[in-house]
Scaffold this motif. Structure first.
Motif: not given
Length: 421
Positions: A52-64
């Motif tokens: 779960t932490p990996s999913l949240m970090f990867a999505s945020l760092a790339k798109t926001v």
């Protein structure tokens, strides 16, 4: 876009969740025995600490980006309102139908915490690809829609791993306290009548179960209670109430502990890397020197949803047999999620748009409305497994709410697009 086309788009992610859940249920049966209770518990800890932490970090760092955070300022408020409205309605449902005390937090959580992540990541881009979509160019719509969905997932995760995490943890403490109280009552109501006993004396015997619990005759109830002190600490008040500052300190410490949950820390780091350009350039992009880190984290994050869904399916096999949640409670949760909250959501989003709080992008307004219509967050299942409380009941609630969401999400999506077109 026709109703049937929209129905197919909106129902696909829900059907995917149900199919993987059925696979998890089959894997947990005695016939297959690939996902027993101990395996589900261990896998759940991996999901909580790694996936779960990996999913949240990867999505945020790339798109926001920082500009997104500024221009989409109403989204965190909107998500907070969904939690507030759902929490109040869930609290009223609990007071009205009175489920078991340790299930109250679960009921409120399923009413308030929506699946802000993976469903939007699937539904929004799919709607953008369809002909007749009211959201303009397909490619632009898909790119912007993914950013909205990622932002929604991150913000929803922050609320879930603070507010909802607190609800489930409190339910766990209440459940363990109830178990200890029942154990004390059982001991006090079962006197030692065996005058010839030595060494060990039978104190408790379950009627009709053929099982007994033996404890030493020299062990008193107080000593037995000492074994449970790490679980529930009861401090004598000596007739005096705790001071305001002591209560405030305890409250702040609890908030701080919940903010240290791995998914919350990952969300904060993801916002930082997404907002700071030079940090983002280190790991994001084909020319990034440390892009292998982002790729590895994304690879780990991709395992989150399948693992959570398999665990929920495994719990469902036990839940359908032994769940103690009443059908009226399940029906109440469904009515709150798919009748009351969407109507309230339309009013809030339209009012915010009329007041000029929202950007002119219709897709942004659509996402805000859909946030009031989603089924419960799947991370609730992770929390119930983590704290060992209400896993079976959670699976039953998820089964029915996700089954109904295939129709509810379709109908409300049609209404939302009709309002915005």
């Amino acid at each position: 876009m026709g109703f049937w086309t929209l129905f197919q788009v909106a129902s696909m992610p829900v059907l995917e969740v149900l199919l993987i859940s059925f696979l998890g249920a089959f894997m947990a049966t005695s016939y297959c025995n690939l996902l027993p209770a101990d395996a589900r518990r261990s896998l759940n800890r991996i999901v909580f600490i790694v996936f779960t932490p990996s999913l949240m970090f990867a999505s945020l760092a790339k798109t926001v980006t920082l500009q997104d955070i500024i221009s989409w300022w109403f989204m965190p408020i909107n998500i907070g309102i969904t939690f507030l409205v759902g929490g109040v309605l869930g609290w009223l449902l609990v007071k009205l139908l009175k489920p078991r005390p340790h299930l109250e937090g679960l009921v409120i959580a399923t009413c308030s915490a929506g699946n802000m992540g993976n469903l939007l990541l699937i539904v929004v881009p799919a709607i953008c690809k369809e002909k007749g979509s009211p959201f303009g160019n397909r490619d632009v719509c898909r790119t912007v829609g993914l950013s909205y969905a990622s932002m929604s997932m991150a913000l929803g995760g922050f609320y879930i791993w603070t507010y909802t995490y607190h609800l489930i943890r409190s339910s766990s403490v209440k459940y363990k306290s109830l178990q200890i109280s029942e154990e004390y009552e059982g001991i006090s109501k079962s006197p030692n009548l065996d005058l010839g006993a030595d060494g060990q004396t039978l104190l408790l015997e379950g009627e009709g179960q053929g099982k007994s619990t033996s404890v030493s005759t020299s062990m008193t109830i107080d000593e037995l209670g000492d074994q449970h002190q790490p679980i529930v600490s009861v401090e004598p008040m000596n007739g005096k109430e705790m001071s305001f500052w002591s209560n405030l300190k305890e409250f702040l410490l609890k908030i701080f502990e919940e903010l240290l949950a791995p998914p919350t820390i990952a969300a904060v780091l993801g916002f930082i890397f997404g907002a700071v350009t030079w940090l983002k350039g280190l790991i994001i992009g084909d020319a990034a020197p440390l892009r292998v880190i982002q790729n590895s984290i994304k690879l780990l994050g991709d395992g989150t949803i399948p693992c959570i869904t398999l665990i929920l399916g495994g719990n469902l096999t036990q839940g359908l047999r032994s769940s103690r949640i009443r059908p009226w409670v399940t029906l109440g949760v469904i009515c709150i999620r798919y009748l009351l909250q969407p109507v309230i959501g339309i009013g809030i989003v339209k009012a915010a748009a009329n007041l000029g709080f929202l950007p002119s992008d219709k897709l942004f307004q659509y996402v805000l409305m859909v946030q009031f219509t989603l089924p419960p967050a799947m991370n609730i299942g992770t929390m119930t497994q983590l704290f060992d409380v209400g896993q079976e009941e959670c699976s039953v609630l998820f089964f029915w709410t996700y089954l109904v969401s295939a129709i509810a999400l379709t109908v409300w999506s049609t209404v939302y697009m009709w309002i915005l077109s």
